[in-house]
Write an enzyme that holds these catalytic residues in place. Structure first.
Site, mmCIF file in Angstrom:
data_model
loop_
_atom_site.group_PDB
_atom_site.id
_atom_site.type_symbol
_atom_site.label_atom_id
_atom_site.label_comp_id
_atom_site.label_asym_id
_atom_site.label_seq_id
_atom_site.Cartn_x
_atom_site.Cartn_y
_atom_site.Cartn_z
ATOM 1 N N HIS A 1 0.803 -1.230 0.000
ATOM 2 C CA HIS A 1 0.000 0.000 0.000
ATOM 3 C C HIS A 1 0.833 1.277 0.000
ATOM 4 O O HIS A 1 0.460 2.269 0.608
ATOM 5 C CB HIS A 1 -0.969 0.007 1.194
ATOM 6 C CG HIS A 1 -1.967 -1.089 1.162
ATOM 7 N ND1 HIS A 1 -2.819 -1.359 2.204
ATOM 8 C CD2 HIS A 1 -2.246 -2.017 0.206
ATOM 9 C CE1 HIS A 1 -3.581 -2.400 1.894
ATOM 10 N NE2 HIS A 1 -3.243 -2.823 0.680
ATOM 11 N N TYR B 1 3.361 2.184 1.519
ATOM 12 C CA TYR B 1 4.079 2.567 2.730
ATOM 13 C C TYR B 1 5.571 2.349 2.481
ATOM 14 O O TYR B 1 5.976 1.882 1.422
ATOM 15 C CB TYR B 1 3.552 1.787 3.925
ATOM 16 C CG TYR B 1 2.083 2.023 4.193
ATOM 17 C CD1 TYR B 1 1.549 3.303 4.124
ATOM 18 C CD2 TYR B 1 1.210 0.980 4.485
ATOM 19 C CE1 TYR B 1 0.195 3.541 4.344
ATOM 20 C CE2 TYR B 1 -0.139 1.199 4.707
ATOM 21 C CZ TYR B 1 -0.641 2.490 4.627
ATOM 22 O OH TYR B 1 -1.975 2.725 4.842
ATOM 23 N N ARG C 1 1.986 -8.403 4.979
ATOM 24 C CA ARG C 1 0.994 -7.885 4.031
ATOM 25 C C ARG C 1 1.725 -7.353 2.810
ATOM 26 O O ARG C 1 2.648 -6.542 2.929
ATOM 27 C CB ARG C 1 0.143 -6.781 4.662
ATOM 28 C CG ARG C 1 -0.743 -6.066 3.655
ATOM 29 C CD ARG C 1 -1.905 -5.334 4.295
ATOM 30 N NE ARG C 1 -3.004 -6.262 4.534
ATOM 31 C CZ ARG C 1 -4.276 -5.879 4.728
ATOM 32 N NH1 ARG C 1 -4.597 -4.599 4.731
ATOM 33 N NH2 ARG C 1 -5.217 -6.764 4.946
ATOM 34 N N ARG D 1 -14.612 -5.686 6.475
ATOM 35 C CA ARG D 1 -15.846 -4.899 6.559
ATOM 36 C C ARG D 1 -17.070 -5.780 6.794
ATOM 37 O O ARG D 1 -18.066 -5.317 7.350
ATOM 38 C CB ARG D 1 -15.991 -4.046 5.291
ATOM 39 C CG ARG D 1 -14.981 -2.901 5.251
ATOM 40 C CD ARG D 1 -15.031 -2.138 3.949
ATOM 41 N NE ARG D 1 -14.727 -3.013 2.828
ATOM 42 C CZ ARG D 1 -15.008 -2.727 1.565
ATOM 43 N NH1 ARG D 1 -15.606 -1.582 1.272
ATOM 44 N NH2 ARG D 1 -14.688 -3.546 0.590
ATOM 45 N N GLN E 1 -19.418 4.278 3.074
ATOM 46 C CA GLN E 1 -19.855 5.539 3.681
ATOM 47 C C GLN E 1 -19.312 5.728 5.094
ATOM 48 O O GLN E 1 -18.874 6.815 5.452
ATOM 49 C CB GLN E 1 -21.392 5.615 3.700
ATOM 50 C CG GLN E 1 -22.016 5.813 2.343
ATOM 51 C CD GLN E 1 -23.527 5.987 2.411
ATOM 52 O OE1 GLN E 1 -24.088 6.362 3.440
ATOM 53 N NE2 GLN E 1 -24.199 5.709 1.312
ATOM 54 N N ALA F 1 -34.328 2.738 7.345
ATOM 55 C CA ALA F 1 -34.427 3.399 8.649
ATOM 56 C C ALA F 1 -35.551 2.785 9.473
ATOM 57 O O ALA F 1 -35.362 2.454 10.651
ATOM 58 C CB ALA F 1 -34.652 4.902 8.472
ATOM 59 N N GLN G 1 -35.903 3.135 -0.705
ATOM 60 C CA GLN G 1 -35.020 3.627 -1.760
ATOM 61 C C GLN G 1 -33.753 2.798 -1.905
ATOM 62 O O GLN G 1 -33.053 2.891 -2.915
ATOM 63 C CB GLN G 1 -34.679 5.095 -1.501
ATOM 64 C CG GLN G 1 -35.873 6.002 -1.699
ATOM 65 C CD GLN G 1 -35.534 7.470 -1.561
ATOM 66 O OE1 GLN G 1 -34.398 7.869 -1.770
ATOM 67 N NE2 GLN G 1 -36.515 8.277 -1.208
#
Length: 645
Positions: free
Chosen positions: A168, A170, A218, A319, A347, A394, A421
């Site tokens: 990445h 680094y 990694r 995630r 998000q 929601a 939606q």
């Protein structure tokens, strides 16, 4: 189905893991400015360990004081050992294993501070005459030693294994890749020379840890979008050298932050699931090393197939476990349908991480992320009947939490189906998972035994009949209809109706509005229309998209030949054209169809508010019904309200 391979133990040197699932290093912003482990960070890791995860890695942990920014974990001083020990003890008590990711950030440090930026070779600063000099031999030796002393502290802190971050962009990656490394001494030029610094770091780590302690590394499978970058063949040759130096396990990632390839680091929904697994498979075959696959692995069936077919020995589910810390337990017990799936929206995780206004990462699917202790569900002592108006994400989030707490939610939805939606958004290209998740959320609500009334708009009469103790208004938003001459012509429609399949557009299409929805509609119609032109008032399109989704959407727009006119305002719609004002001049854009996509406004709920106020019924307005925003805000408000009723 059973996931026998995924939940099969694996032993690496002296460490035995109960399964093949890794919770990887991900930036959280939870460490304080002083770089210590916080209780919040401990709670975050413990939730995933209790959820059945096999191995938890810390987020990047700085080995070198001057180049470790605030907000990152530190391990460059003995003062950090007690806090890190609390973290490892807590993970162990929860039944998990812990690893620390040792890190030196190179150019990444420049995003957080002006000093301590260490690079492999001289690098010009864009837009200036200045050059950041490459690391001196003395500094290289200092960093090598820092990795070793950090490893020694990791052992004292009780970690079960160590991961050396060599990807990445680094510092280690910047030495390895000739895209960054322009040195002419023994640390530059040939692959052998470019690998020298990394191998010295690996040996320094290995020399400071017990023989039976595993060392992970990694790496990136290859350099994408970089001229003269690493090839996968070079990565494989380097990994063979790293194996001889003492690396046991390869964590095969992808991406860099110097180009649009950053999209591979935290891949949004636009990238296919398992997109990097084939690289991990090839590296595993050609090195013979234990290998971890990474890249949008968010389903236990998908993960099982990877391990079962020998594509990798282990899988990263990052995630996926942000969205549901009980991911592993649910999969192991067969409750796959109850897993709350990551939808790759980015998000709360990536967008939240890079936003200075957001204190720590969160998750659209899991508003309890980062608030694990505070948001522990508490059963109510006084069950209430709660009427929820709206069956979008929601309303569903609120209903499910209320039900878990022992309340009696009654959910009313105006349409004939649940999901709102989110289902419409799932019609856009590459976003099918949003639709699937919304439908799954509705099915979960049904399994929980929540009373659901479809085709039932909430009116004062409905409230009177239900007679609830409290009301939650989550009726969402509707498209804004601007006051433009010609807006009511028959060939004019809106983005929601297009994506919902209620109307169609063809021929030469003009989309008014270049935000997320406008661009998704343009993509959606790209193969159906002769031409598409997007008209946007702002200087750029896609301003409301997160960074990584924006890269993917803009790439697709380019490939689809979608034309964009920015700094332009639609002033009139005619039968066969749209009149646009740009820089004070008027021009006509020929078209057969016009789609309005300039945003949404909250649906009117004045009658509900008035009835509740008149009858002294407490009510809450959440999500787009309060103010049209991102879905992240909607689920966050639902979670907060449902926990305080």
């Amino acid at each position: 189905m059973a996931f026998d391979n995924l939940f099969n133990p694996i032993k690496i040197r002296g460490m035995e893991l109960k399964n093949r699932v890794v919770f990887p290093a991900m930036g959280t912003k939870m460490p304080g400015d002083n770089k210590y482990v916080t209780k919040q960070l401990i709670d975050y890791h413990v939730a995933r360990a209790l959820g059945g995860n096999g191995l938890n890695f810390t987020e990047v942990c700085g080995v070198h004081g001057p180049s470790t920014p605030k907000g990152f974990l530190g391990i460059y001083d003995d003062k950090y050992i007690p806090g890190l020990k609390k973290l490892t003890d807590a993970i162990h008590a929860a039944g998990g294993k812990s690893g620390v990711q040792l890190w030196q950030g190179g150019m990444a440090v420049a995003s957080f501070q002006k000093e301590g930026i260490i690079l492999s070779s001289d690098t010009p600063i864009t837009g200036t005459d200045s050059i950041i000099p490459g690391a001196s031999i003395e500094l290289i030796k200092e960093i090598v030693e820092a990795f070793g002393t950090a490893a020694k502290r990791a052992v004292q802190a009780g970690f079960d294994c160590i991961e050396f971050h060599a990807g990445h962009n680094y510092l280690p990656h910047s030495f390895l890749s000739s895209a960054f490394n322009k040195r002419t001494d023994e640390y530059g030029g040939s692959l052998e020379n470019r690998a020298r610094f990394l191998l010295e770091c690996i040996k320094s780590i290995r020399n400071n840890i017990p023989e039976d302690m595993p060392l992970f590394m990694r790496i990136v499978a290859q350099d994408d979008c970089l001229e003269n970058g690493l090839t996968i063949e070079e990565t494989i040759e380097f990994c063979k050298l790293a194996k001889k130096a003492g690396v046991d396990v390869l964590d095969v990632s992808r991406g860099n932050f110097s180009s649009s390839a950053i999209k591979y680091e935290v891949p949004p929904v636009d990238l296919p699931r398992s997109f990097n697994v084939s690289n991990a498979h090839r590296i595993k075959k050609e090195t013979g090393m234990i290998t971890i696959a990474v890249g949008r692995i968010n389903d236990p069936t998908q993960a099982e197939e990877i391990v079962e077919n020998g594509k990798a020995d282990m899988v990263v589910i990052g995630r996926g476990q942000l969205a549901d810390p009980e991911f592993c337990n649910k999969a192991l017990s067969g409750n796959v349908d109850d897993i709350v799936r990551c939808v790759g929206c980015n998000q709360g995780c990536f967008d939240g991480y890079v936003s200075p206004e957001v204190p720590y990462i969160t998750c659209l699917r899991n508003p309890a992320l980062g608030r694990e202790a505070e948001y522990t569900l508490v059963k109510t002592d006084s069950p209430k009947k709660v009427l929820i108006a709206g069956g979008g994400v929601a309303g569903l989030e609120a209903a499910i939490i209320l039900k878990h707490r022992g309340h009696n939610p009654i959910l009313c939805e105006t349409s004939t189906s649940l999901g709102g939606q989110f289902v419409i958004a799932g019609a856009a290209p590459r976003k099918e998972e949003l639709k699937e998740s919304a439908i799954a959320m509705g099915e979960m609500a049904k399994r929980e035994g929540i009373e659901i009334k479809l085709s039932t708009p909430v009116t004062p009469e409905v409230i009177k009949k239900v007679n609830p103790h409290e009301v939650i208004v989550a009726i969402g938003s509707e498209p804004i209809k601007p006051n433009i001459p010609g807006i009511n012509l028959s060939h004019v429609t809106n983005s929601h109706d297009i994506l919902a399949g209620n109307t169609a557009a063809s021929g030469n299409v003009v989309v008014i509005g270049g935000g997320l929805v406008g661009l998704e509609v343009a993509e959606y119609l790209a193969e159906k229309a002769n031409s598409i032109t997007v008209v946007e008032m702002l200087p750029q399109v896609a301003k409301d998209l997160g960074n990584l989704r924006k890269i993917c959407v803009m790439e697709s727009m380019y490939k689809s030949n979608v034309n964009a006119i920015t700094n332009a305002k639609c002033v009139e719609i005619k039968e066969d054209s749209v009149v646009v004002e740009k820089n004070g001049d008027l021009e006509e854009v020929p078209c057969n169809s016009v789609i309005i996509a300039i945003g949404a406004k909250s649906r009117n709920c004045d009658d509900i508010k008035a009835y509740c106020e008149e009858n002294k019924i407490p009510y809450y307005i959440i999500g787009d019904a309060l103010r049209a925003r991102r879905a992240l805000n909607a689920t966050a408000e639902a979670a907060e309200v449902a926990r305080k009723i």
